[in-house]
Design an enzyme around this catalytic site. Structure first.
Site, PDB file in Angstrom:
ATOM      1  N   HIS A 184       0.814  -1.207   0.000  1.00 17.73           N
ATOM      2  CA  HIS A 184       0.000   0.000   0.000  1.00 17.73           C
ATOM      3  C   HIS A 184       0.849   1.260   0.000  1.00 17.73           C
ATOM      4  O   HIS A 184       0.487   2.273  -0.604  1.00 17.73           O
ATOM      5  CB  HIS A 184      -0.935   0.000   1.213  1.00 17.73           C
ATOM      6  CG  HIS A 184      -2.220  -0.723   0.967  1.00 17.73           C
ATOM      7  ND1 HIS A 184      -2.971  -1.296   1.945  1.00 17.73           N
ATOM      8  CD2 HIS A 184      -2.879  -0.983  -0.185  1.00 17.73           C
ATOM      9  CE1 HIS A 184      -4.040  -1.851   1.415  1.00 17.73           C
ATOM     10  NE2 HIS A 184      -4.002  -1.683   0.133  1.00 17.73           N
ATOM     11  N   ARG A 287     -10.929  -2.468 -12.976  1.00 15.26           N
ATOM     12  CA  ARG A 287     -11.106  -3.575 -12.032  1.00 15.26           C
ATOM     13  C   ARG A 287     -12.553  -3.584 -11.554  1.00 15.26           C
ATOM     14  O   ARG A 287     -13.039  -2.590 -11.018  1.00 15.26           O
ATOM     15  CB  ARG A 287     -10.170  -3.414 -10.834  1.00 15.26           C
ATOM     16  CG  ARG A 287      -8.713  -3.158 -11.195  1.00 15.26           C
ATOM     17  CD  ARG A 287      -7.892  -2.974  -9.918  1.00 15.26           C
ATOM     18  NE  ARG A 287      -6.516  -2.567 -10.182  1.00 15.26           N
ATOM     19  CZ  ARG A 287      -6.098  -1.311 -10.232  1.00 15.26           C
ATOM     20  NH1 ARG A 287      -6.960  -0.320 -10.046  1.00 15.26           N
ATOM     21  NH2 ARG A 287      -4.825  -1.032 -10.456  1.00 15.26           N
ATOM     22  N   ARG A 323     -11.590  -5.809 -16.895  1.00 11.96           N
ATOM     23  CA  ARG A 323     -11.235  -7.152 -16.417  1.00 11.96           C
ATOM     24  C   ARG A 323     -12.427  -7.707 -15.645  1.00 11.96           C
ATOM     25  O   ARG A 323     -12.903  -7.081 -14.698  1.00 11.96           O
ATOM     26  CB  ARG A 323     -10.012  -7.083 -15.501  1.00 11.96           C
ATOM     27  CG  ARG A 323      -9.582  -8.443 -14.943  1.00 11.96           C
ATOM     28  CD  ARG A 323      -8.386  -8.311 -14.032  1.00 11.96           C
ATOM     29  NE  ARG A 323      -8.726  -7.631 -12.778  1.00 11.96           N
ATOM     30  CZ  ARG A 323      -7.821  -7.190 -11.903  1.00 11.96           C
ATOM     31  NH1 ARG A 323      -6.531  -7.321 -12.156  1.00 11.96           N
ATOM     32  NH2 ARG A 323      -8.207  -6.598 -10.781  1.00 11.96           N
ATOM     33  N   ASN A 435       2.321  -7.353 -12.415  1.00 14.06           N
ATOM     34  CA  ASN A 435       2.431  -7.654 -10.989  1.00 14.06           C
ATOM     35  C   ASN A 435       2.406  -9.166 -10.750  1.00 14.06           C
ATOM     36  O   ASN A 435       3.299  -9.738 -10.123  1.00 14.06           O
ATOM     37  CB  ASN A 435       1.298  -6.989 -10.204  1.00 14.06           C
ATOM     38  CG  ASN A 435       1.335  -5.476 -10.295  1.00 14.06           C
ATOM     39  OD1 ASN A 435       2.291  -4.894 -10.804  1.00 14.06           O
ATOM     40  ND2 ASN A 435       0.295  -4.838  -9.814  1.00 14.06           N
ATOM     41  N   ASP A 436       1.353  -9.820 -11.245  1.00 13.16           N
ATOM     42  CA  ASP A 436       1.254 -11.268 -11.052  1.00 13.16           C
ATOM     43  C   ASP A 436       2.236 -12.020 -11.939  1.00 13.16           C
ATOM     44  O   ASP A 436       2.753 -13.075 -11.540  1.00 13.16           O
ATOM     45  CB  ASP A 436      -0.178 -11.751 -11.322  1.00 13.16           C
ATOM     46  CG  ASP A 436      -1.024 -11.744 -10.053  1.00 13.16           C
ATOM     47  OD1 ASP A 436      -0.480 -12.046  -8.975  1.00 13.16           O
ATOM     48  OD2 ASP A 436      -2.224 -11.423 -10.138  1.00 13.16           O
ATOM     49  N   ARG A 446       4.175 -11.355  -3.951  1.00 12.94           N
ATOM     50  CA  ARG A 446       4.357  -9.923  -4.180  1.00 12.94           C
ATOM     51  C   ARG A 446       4.013  -9.075  -2.959  1.00 12.94           C
ATOM     52  O   ARG A 446       4.284  -7.881  -2.950  1.00 12.94           O
ATOM     53  CB  ARG A 446       3.527  -9.477  -5.379  1.00 12.94           C
ATOM     54  CG  ARG A 446       2.035  -9.430  -5.153  1.00 12.94           C
ATOM     55  CD  ARG A 446       1.315  -9.172  -6.466  1.00 12.94           C
ATOM     56  NE  ARG A 446       0.019  -8.559  -6.240  1.00 12.94           N
ATOM     57  CZ  ARG A 446      -0.855  -8.329  -7.206  1.00 12.94           C
ATOM     58  NH1 ARG A 446      -0.580  -8.665  -8.440  1.00 12.94           N
ATOM     59  NH2 ARG A 446      -2.009  -7.755  -6.941  1.00 12.94           N
ATOM     60  N   CYS A 483      -0.745  -3.529 -18.412  1.00 19.25           N
ATOM     61  CA  CYS A 483      -1.598  -2.821 -17.457  1.00 19.25           C
ATOM     62  C   CYS A 483      -1.113  -2.989 -16.021  1.00 19.25           C
ATOM     63  O   CYS A 483      -1.772  -2.534 -15.092  1.00 19.25           O
ATOM     64  CB  CYS A 483      -3.047  -3.288 -17.566  1.00 19.25           C
ATOM     65  SG  CYS A 483      -3.296  -5.025 -17.173  1.00 19.25           S
TER      66      CYS A 483
END
Length: 548
Positions: A184, A287, A323, A435-436, A446, A483
């Site tokens: 965060h 999202r 998504r 990220n993934d 992560r 993205c």
């Protein structure tokens, strides 16, 4: 001049004196309950309500990504399961502070064991617990100290309520000992355009309040006791970057005129105005989880249609990539999948969970088709966690059956890159979630600070997978966008374009810096930088090869 290293967030730089976060409240005593359990239960309930109200007020003032994070923390303060746990502890003789503290600790430990997204929420719970205990004690909650002069904030980690309400006039940079590039602290630093270096091991012991440092997010370093020349150079670079970020808004392009659309990642309709204001040419990742998370049942087609239409109407004639629900396992939903999984990061999530509950997927696709018909946006819909051609064929066929014009796949699993030529034969487009993709390629959670050094999209292993996808897209004549948050790193954005990315999507606040960086290179130069990064043997070497 010595320096400490961590994971840089953004490309900014700042020189200022250190201001360290104060130590958290001391744990409550084990002194037995001396008052009526019912009265103490009401006192804890009032404290929880006050904390939730305070967090919601901070959320409304913060807006954007920070608002969503703070609203989630407020929900944690209102969780009835917490209050029930507190009551049971009061009934066996615990004092109010101890009961609240231990109730949150038990919940935190449960989330930590779940790993992934849920483990990241554990830090938020600690902050809520501190605020509740502070209310019960009648003392101020720990937080960012006030300062009359600019400073670099140094902390073990920062809670959402801290980062969301920072005084941006005085806070020049953030440094944390814990956390990774998707924590965060990192997400909110990007949203506020603050340079940050996270995961700096030993920084709390190495620096003192009032000590001069230079925080260089581009290099991922914190320089201690810099000389005057270094401070002057840092100030000049900071001024140059601020000027570039405030330049007139234009479409994304390279120096030779090659178009690279710059899109925004959004989480709900509330984010759309900020994205438009930042000059986003559309949405590269919408999202949809905000409609589902925390619900006891999937929202209706009508509810979803209204929410999707709100976002699409903000971008008439522009691209909006949606998504479908990315939940299950690490973001559990009881109506989607309530089975216990030993390794949720590798469990029934994304397209796997949706396929097992196809009616939920059909309803969402129907709602998106309705929104497409009701607006002038150019809608593209993709599924998360697609692994191969067979899963691609399933999703594309279902989307087309329900009236969608453009249906694609999200590349987050290494297998989709290995089979990219097969997938691009079927999908209308591919969007890379770095990220993934980084997490699964490097086998590094992560959200886990201890492996933060491996959670780096600059690693050549990740970049080679991106190139495989870019090459396959070019051969098939299909667009391949990025993205993930990697697109928000201006230097890496250039490399991604050199690897074949046809569009980039990021936090709206990052668009200006990325736009300015792209204008400094031609396509040929971007490909040269990409080649140097691919030839490196580590993320650090890839960065160095490109910057040199």
């Amino acid at each position: 001049m010595s320096a400490l290293s961590g994971v840089g967030v953004g490309r900014g730089i700042a020189a200022a004196k250190v201001l360290k976060m104060p130590e958290p409240l001391a744990p409550p005593s084990d002194e037995p309950l001396a008052a009526d359990a019912g009265a103490e239960h009401q006192r804890v309930q009032a404290a929880l309500t006050e904390v939730a109200d305070d967090l919601n007020a901070r959320a409304a003032a913060a807006g954007g990504d920070a608002q969503q994070v703070l609203e989630a923390a407020a929900l944690m303060a209102q969780d009835p399961a917490i209050l029930d746990d507190v009551r049971s502890r009061l009934d066996v003789g615990a004092n109010a502070e101890k009961a609240a503290w231990d109730a949150y600790a038990a919940f935190r430990d449960m989330l930590t064991q779940m790993g992934g997204y849920m483990a990241e929420r554990a830090t938020d719970l600690d902050d809520v617990a501190q605020r509740v205990v502070a209310r019960l004690r009648g003392v101020p909650a720990p937080g960012v100290p006030a300062s009359d002069e600019p400073f670099v904030l140094v902390a073990r980690d920062l809670a959402p309520a801290d980062t969301a309400t920072l005084d941006l006039e005085q806070t020049l940079a953030l440094v944390t000992e814990d956390g990774g590039p998707t924590s965060h602290t990192a997400i909110l630093a990007r949203s506020k355009s603050l340079p940050a270096v996270v995961g700096v091991v030993g920084v709390l012991d190495a620096v003192a309040d009032g000590q001069l440092v230079i925080v260089d997010a581009k290099a991922g370093t914190v320089a201690l006791d810099p000389d005057d020349a270094s401070v002057t150079a840092a100030g000049a670079e900071r001024a140059s970057r601020l000027a570039a970020a405030s330049a007139p808004i234009t479409d994304g392009a390279l120096a030779d005129g090659t178009k690279v659309p710059l899109l925004a990642n959004v989480g709900s309709g509330k984010d759309a105005p900020g994205a438009v204001e930042a000059g986003a040419e559309g949405v590269g990742l919408f999202r949809t989880e905000f409609l589902f998370l925390g619900a006891s049942a999937a929202p209706s087609v009508e509810e979803q249609t209204a929410a999707y239409t709100e976002v699409l109407r903000a971008f008439p004639g522009k691209k909006v990539v949606v998504r479908v629900l990315d939940a299950g396992a690490d973001k559990p939903l009881s109506f989607l999948n309530d089975a216990h999984e030993e390794n949720p990061a590798l469990g029934l999530r994304g397209i796997r969970a949706l396929r097992a509950s196809e009616q939920i997927l059909r309803d969402q696709l129907t709602a998106l088709a309705n929104a497409q018909a009701a607006t002038e946006a150019e809608l593209h819909v993709m599924a998360p966690m697609i692994a191969d051609r067979e899963e691609t064929e399933y999703f594309v066929a279902l989307g087309k059956e329900l009236g969608l014009a453009s249906v694609g796949a999200m590349a987050e699993v290494p297998s989709i890159a290995v089979l990219a030529d097969q997938v691009t034969e079927v999908a209308d487009f591919v969007s890379i979630g770095t990220n993934d993709l980084t997490q699964y390629t490097m086998a590094a959670d992560r959200q886990l600070g201890s492996v933060a050094a491996l959670q780096d999209p600059w690693h050549p292993a990740v970049l080679r997978l991106v190139k495989m996808l870019g090459d396959a897209g070019a051969a098939a004549g299909k667009p391949v966008g990025v993205c993930g948050e990697a697109a928000a790193d201006p230097a890496l954005a250039v490399v991604l374009v050199g690897l074949g990315a046809t569009s980039l999507s990021m936090s709206a606040s990052a668009i200006a810096e990325v736009r300015a960086e792209l204008l400094t290179v031609t396509l040929e130069q971007a490909k040269e930088r990409a080649a140097r990064a691919l030839a490196a043997s580590s993320a650090a070497q890839a960065r160095q090869a490109v910057s040199s």
